[in-house]
Design an enzyme around this catalytic site. Structure first.
Site, PDB file in Angstrom:
ATOM      1  N   SER A   1       0.163  -6.390   7.221  1.00  8.88           N
ATOM      2  CA  SER A   1      -0.100  -6.978   5.910  1.00  8.88           C
ATOM      3  C   SER A   1       0.486  -8.399   5.860  1.00  8.88           C
ATOM      4  O   SER A   1       0.148  -9.225   6.707  1.00  8.88           O
ATOM      5  CB  SER A   1       0.457  -6.055   4.819  1.00  8.88           C
ATOM      6  OG  SER A   1       0.009  -6.446   3.551  1.00  8.88           O
TER       7      SER A   1
ATOM      8  N   ASP B   1      -9.523  -0.146   3.847  1.00  6.95           N
ATOM      9  CA  ASP B   1      -8.454  -1.135   3.688  1.00  6.95           C
ATOM     10  C   ASP B   1      -8.700  -2.071   2.508  1.00  6.95           C
ATOM     11  O   ASP B   1      -9.841  -2.285   2.095  1.00  6.95           O
ATOM     12  CB  ASP B   1      -8.386  -1.974   4.983  1.00  6.95           C
ATOM     13  CG  ASP B   1      -7.013  -2.550   5.247  1.00  6.95           C
ATOM     14  OD1 ASP B   1      -6.268  -2.800   4.285  1.00  6.95           O
ATOM     15  OD2 ASP B   1      -6.688  -2.766   6.434  1.00  6.95           O
TER      16      ASP B   1
ATOM     17  N   HIS C   1      -5.044   0.609   4.003  1.00  4.56           N
ATOM     18  CA  HIS C   1      -4.114  -0.475   4.327  1.00  4.56           C
ATOM     19  C   HIS C   1      -2.929   0.029   5.149  1.00  4.56           C
ATOM     20  O   HIS C   1      -2.399  -0.683   5.983  1.00  4.56           O
ATOM     21  CB  HIS C   1      -3.626  -1.135   3.035  1.00  4.56           C
ATOM     22  CG  HIS C   1      -3.015  -2.479   3.241  1.00  4.56           C
ATOM     23  ND1 HIS C   1      -3.643  -3.497   3.937  1.00  4.56           N
ATOM     24  CD2 HIS C   1      -1.816  -2.991   2.840  1.00  4.56           C
ATOM     25  CE1 HIS C   1      -2.872  -4.570   3.960  1.00  4.56           C
ATOM     26  NE2 HIS C   1      -1.762  -4.290   3.309  1.00  4.56           N
TER      27      HIS C   1
END
Length: 333
Positions: free
Chosen positions: A142, A283, A310
């Site tokens: 991320s 995601d 995610h």
């Protein structure tokens, strides 16, 4: 008789070789008082010296993976799932709480929440941990993926390999994709969320409640929020909101912070080390864009988590971990 002796010698050597790996892997690198691999690292910043927290697992002179957590503002703790997979493969990895997160110092100064400064922080951590181009892998998830790409663009000569997990190389493109995901939400729920955002009423419990039940459990981690793995909820509980809002902005549905215009998509070709890009079908990041990203790196490969969101390291765990381990072990040979 000679054949029997040769066979016994061979079996003895194989046996010794088999036993060597766990002994070497778990051999302590610490001197003096043993503290479980924890090392506080002093870093220089424009605002003075601060300490950041790291913890090493295992010992492998060819594979040392430094983990960059996301958020921005989460702690390293959601990476604890790695402990169930990497040690038995002999892969050394290092937890690291970036400045302002987890167990590291928090200067409570928003001017410190800055991507170029964090790049220099990672470089200081690398030097302190004696990581180099023969063993140093950087895994960024991320926001950590943004940091990892930016680090590689400046310091790839210090890297053996790069893993960009669940992150796009363009925040404007990420913002566009969030609009795609919005259209999948219940229109009434989305309207309520947008109304609260318009009033800047982010502290309203209903705001997070609606996001958790209608977005987070679909695109962050695909389980009911009350069933999320404990390391994830623990890490989330340590979120540095100041860091998150400064860099991301207050909403998960698009960006409005310092990262809003960040885009290195045209620079990926300059990263020539082996790179693994990981994306999930559900995601918050566009999986097709991440697939394209992998083609832009000189030595890029793509790992697609068909059941993942995610946090694919949890909701498509076997795919994620098997793919990651394969990538790291290829570099060991």
């Amino acid at each position: 008789m000679k054949k029997i002796i040769l066979l016994l010698t061979f079996l003895s050597l194989v046996s010794c070789k088999h036993e060597e790996k766990p002994f070497t892997y778990f051999e302590s690198q610490e001197t003096g008082i043993q503290n479980g691999g924890v090392k506080m690292i002093a870093i220089e910043t424009p605002k003075g010296k601060f300490n950041v927290w790291t913890k090493r697992f295992g010992n492998n002179p060819k594979i040392k993976v430094l983990l960059l957590n996301g958020g921005p503002g989460l702690s390293h703790e959601y990476f604890e799932c790695m402990e169930s997979f990497l040690p038995k493969e002999g892969i050394e990895f290092i937890y690291y709480d970036q400045l302002g997160t987890g167990f590291s110092d928090n200067p409570n100064d928003t001017t410190m929440w800055d991507l170029p400064r964090y790049v220099e922080e990672v470089e200081q951590v690398r030097v302190a941990l004696q990581l180099n181009k023969d063993n140093f892998y950087l895994l960024g998830h991320s926001w950590g993926g943004i940091l990892a790409m930016q680090y590689a663009l400046k310091y790839q000569n210090n890297l053996k390999g790069l893993v960009v997990s669940n992150m796009m190389a363009s925040c404007p493109k990420y913002g566009e994709y969030s609009k795609v995901l919005e259209k999948q939400m219940n229109p009434e729920v989305l309207k309520t969320i947008r109304d609260l955002e318009a009033k800047k009423d982010y502290a309203n419990p209903k705001y997070m409640e609606l996001l958790m039940a209608n977005f987070y459990n679909q695109h962050i981690l695909r389980k009911p929020v009350n069933e999320w793995p404990e390391p994830v909820t623990r890490s989330s509980g340590r979120m540095n909101q100041s860091l998150y809002i400064t860099m991301q902005g207050p909403s998960e549905l698009g960006l409005s912070g310092k990262l809003t215009n960040w885009d290195v998509s045209k620079e990926l070709k300059n990263i020539t080390i082996s790179t693994l890009v990981i994306g999930g079908k559900y995601d918050t990041m566009d999986p097709e864009y991440m697939k394209w990203m992998a083609t832009q790196f000189t030595k890029g490969t793509y790992l697609y988590c068909a059941n993942g969101s995610h946090m694919s390291m949890y909701d498509d765990q076997q795919t994620y971990m098997n793919g990651l381990i394969d990538f790291l072990k290829k570099g060991e040979k």
